[in-house]
Design an enzyme around this catalytic site. Structure first.
Site, PDB file in Angstrom:
ATOM      1  N   ASN A 202      -9.282   0.833   2.193  1.00 58.30           N
ATOM      2  CA  ASN A 202     -10.235   1.040   3.294  1.00 58.30           C
ATOM      3  C   ASN A 202     -11.657   0.688   2.865  1.00 58.30           C
ATOM      4  O   ASN A 202     -12.463   0.248   3.677  1.00 58.30           O
ATOM      5  CB  ASN A 202     -10.095   2.453   3.872  1.00 58.30           C
ATOM      6  CG  ASN A 202     -10.768   3.507   3.037  1.00 58.30           C
ATOM      7  OD1 ASN A 202     -11.966   3.733   3.149  1.00 58.30           O
ATOM      8  ND2 ASN A 202     -10.013   4.170   2.164  1.00 58.30           N
TER       9      ASN A 202
ATOM     10  N   GLU B  86       0.626   4.110   1.324  1.00 56.50           N
ATOM     11  CA  GLU B  86       0.865   4.737   2.636  1.00 56.50           C
ATOM     12  C   GLU B  86       1.970   3.988   3.382  1.00 56.50           C
ATOM     13  O   GLU B  86       2.881   4.599   3.959  1.00 56.50           O
ATOM     14  CB  GLU B  86      -0.417   4.741   3.478  1.00 56.50           C
ATOM     15  CG  GLU B  86      -0.175   5.345   4.858  1.00 56.50           C
ATOM     16  CD  GLU B  86      -1.345   5.176   5.811  1.00 56.50           C
ATOM     17  OE1 GLU B  86      -2.510   5.194   5.352  1.00 56.50           O
ATOM     18  OE2 GLU B  86      -1.103   5.011   7.010  1.00 56.50           O
TER      19      GLU B  86
ATOM     20  N   HIS C  11       0.849  -1.196   0.000  1.00 58.66           N
ATOM     21  CA  HIS C  11       0.000   0.000   0.000  1.00 58.66           C
ATOM     22  C   HIS C  11       0.887   1.250   0.000  1.00 58.66           C
ATOM     23  O   HIS C  11       1.876   1.323   0.740  1.00 58.66           O
ATOM     24  CB  HIS C  11      -0.914  -0.008   1.230  1.00 58.66           C
ATOM     25  CG  HIS C  11      -1.999   1.011   1.151  1.00 58.66           C
ATOM     26  ND1 HIS C  11      -1.786   2.335   1.483  1.00 58.66           N
ATOM     27  CD2 HIS C  11      -3.279   0.926   0.742  1.00 58.66           C
ATOM     28  CE1 HIS C  11      -2.912   3.007   1.298  1.00 58.66           C
ATOM     29  NE2 HIS C  11      -3.834   2.181   0.842  1.00 58.66           N
TER      30      HIS C  11
ATOM     31  N   THR D 247      -3.018   3.864   8.749  1.00 57.85           N
ATOM     32  CA  THR D 247      -4.140   4.611   9.334  1.00 57.85           C
ATOM     33  C   THR D 247      -5.506   3.961   9.146  1.00 57.85           C
ATOM     34  O   THR D 247      -6.425   4.229   9.912  1.00 57.85           O
ATOM     35  CB  THR D 247      -4.206   6.021   8.725  1.00 57.85           C
ATOM     36  OG1 THR D 247      -4.230   5.897   7.301  1.00 57.85           O
ATOM     37  CG2 THR D 247      -3.049   6.881   9.155  1.00 57.85           C
TER      38      THR D 247
HETATM   39 FE1  F3S Z   1      -6.172  10.881   6.535  1.00 59.43          FE
HETATM   40 FE2  F3S Z   1      -7.652   9.314   7.975  1.00 59.43          FE
HETATM   41 FE3  F3S Z   1      -8.459  10.116   5.661  1.00 59.43          FE
HETATM   42  S1  F3S Z   1      -5.498   9.150   7.671  1.00 59.43           S
HETATM   43  S2  F3S Z   1      -6.648  10.380   4.444  1.00 59.43           S
HETATM   44  S3  F3S Z   1      -8.134  11.411   7.457  1.00 59.43           S
HETATM   45  S4  F3S Z   1      -8.770   8.088   6.507  1.00 59.43           S
END
Ligand code: F3S
Length: 294
Positions: A219, A125, A123, A161
């Site tokens: 997600n 990120e 991923h 995250t």
């Molecule tokens: Fe940031 Fe959370 Fe969205 S890490 S990109 S606010 S899902």
């Protein structure tokens, strides 16, 4: 028959911010404006941005001047350094919460911990987190991945995250018997946590869940998995065009949710199509539809 949209479905703060910065850059820059990989994992939104002049490239070699918009998932430090060296203007749209994970991982490394990242190895990120470290980190998406871990005195953990809390928990439990010293940063984003909790709550009441969003969105896929685990029929679709009225035949409650990169217009389109299928009786149900938004 009722349609209910889970609270918090759709764009999160980080995605909204990234898109605002990208649209501004596309409007204000004279030269080419690019992202390395799609700015968010939603092909329909990326298409719209392309029509505004923002191009997706795969490597820095495809651009020798202009503006690089760093996507919400962030980029590894060395790639950013290289972009600067090449004289590109950088608009950093990395979500601040992702940045925080990068910083936490660097902090753990500086303090001498062996860094474990809970997340998906490929991923973007996760690549931006591991790519910002001096030494290789171990990426695991569950306790099984810990089998390869050696005898480490000190292990430090951060988490992608958008990972589910149970996954982080299971890795921590797995590490308890492996590391005499364990330091954990719970870096799961609050928006993810809430979106998953609301989707799960709705999935437990609904007979059918429609999870809408990019197929390349981790997600969104995770939301779909959670809904499936909640014992209702769950379908992951990218747009309303893929909806099959037969799926909701006989259902009293149809739930809808969308990932952090799913725009409101795609969710609204889906609600309209489902309502229309209900109203026309194509689902086999006879009661007029109603839409809840709790
Ligand atoms: Fe940031 Fe959370 Fe969205 S890490 S990109 S606010 S899902």
């Amino acid at each position: 028959m009722t349609v209910e949209v889970a609270p918090g479905a759709g764009f999160c703060f980080g995605v909204k911010r990234a898109l605002r910065l990208a649209f501004e850059a596309a409007r204000e820059s004279d030269g080419p404006v690019v992202t390395l990989g799609p700015i968010i994992h939603n092909p329909q939104v990326v298409e719209r941005l392309e029509s505004e002049g923002l191009r997706v490239v795969q490597t820095l070699d495809e651009i020798d001047s202009g503006t690089l918009v760093v996507r919400s998932h962030g980029l590894p430090g060395p790639i950013l350094d290289e972009a600067e060296r090449r004289g590109l203007r950088i608009v950093d749209a990395t979500c601040p919460f992702v940045k925080q994970v990068q910083d936490r991982a660097k902090e753990l490394e500086r303090e001498g911990y062996s860094v474990v990242v809970v997340g998906e190895e490929d991923h973007p990120e996760v690549l931006s987190i591991t790519g910002s470290l001096e030494r290789p980190a171990l990426v695991v998406n569950g306790p099984k991945g810990l089998d390869s871990i050696g005898e480490h005195d000190r292990v430090g953990v951060v988490c992608q995250t958008t990972q589910p809390p149970e996954r982080l928990r299971s890795v921590i439990v797995g590490l308890l018997s492996k590391a005499p010293e364990l330091k954990v940063f719970n870096t799961i984003c609050e928006a993810t946590f809430e979106r998953q909790a609301h989707a799960l709550e709705l999935a437990k009441r609904a007979e059918v869940m429609l999870v809408v969003g990019g197929r390349n969105s981790a997600n969104t896929r995770r939301l779909w998995e959670l809904c499936r685990e909640a014992t209702c029929d769950a379908y992951h679709i990218e747009t309303a065009d893929e909806f099959d009225p037969g799926w909701i035949q006989g259902a009293d409650l149809v739930g809808i949710t969308g990932g952090a990169s799913t725009p409101q217009w795609i969710i609204d389109d889906l609600v309209a199509v489902v309502e229309s299928a209900m109203a026309s009786g194509r689902t086999g149900g006879g009661t007029p539809p109603s839409v809840g938004s709790s």
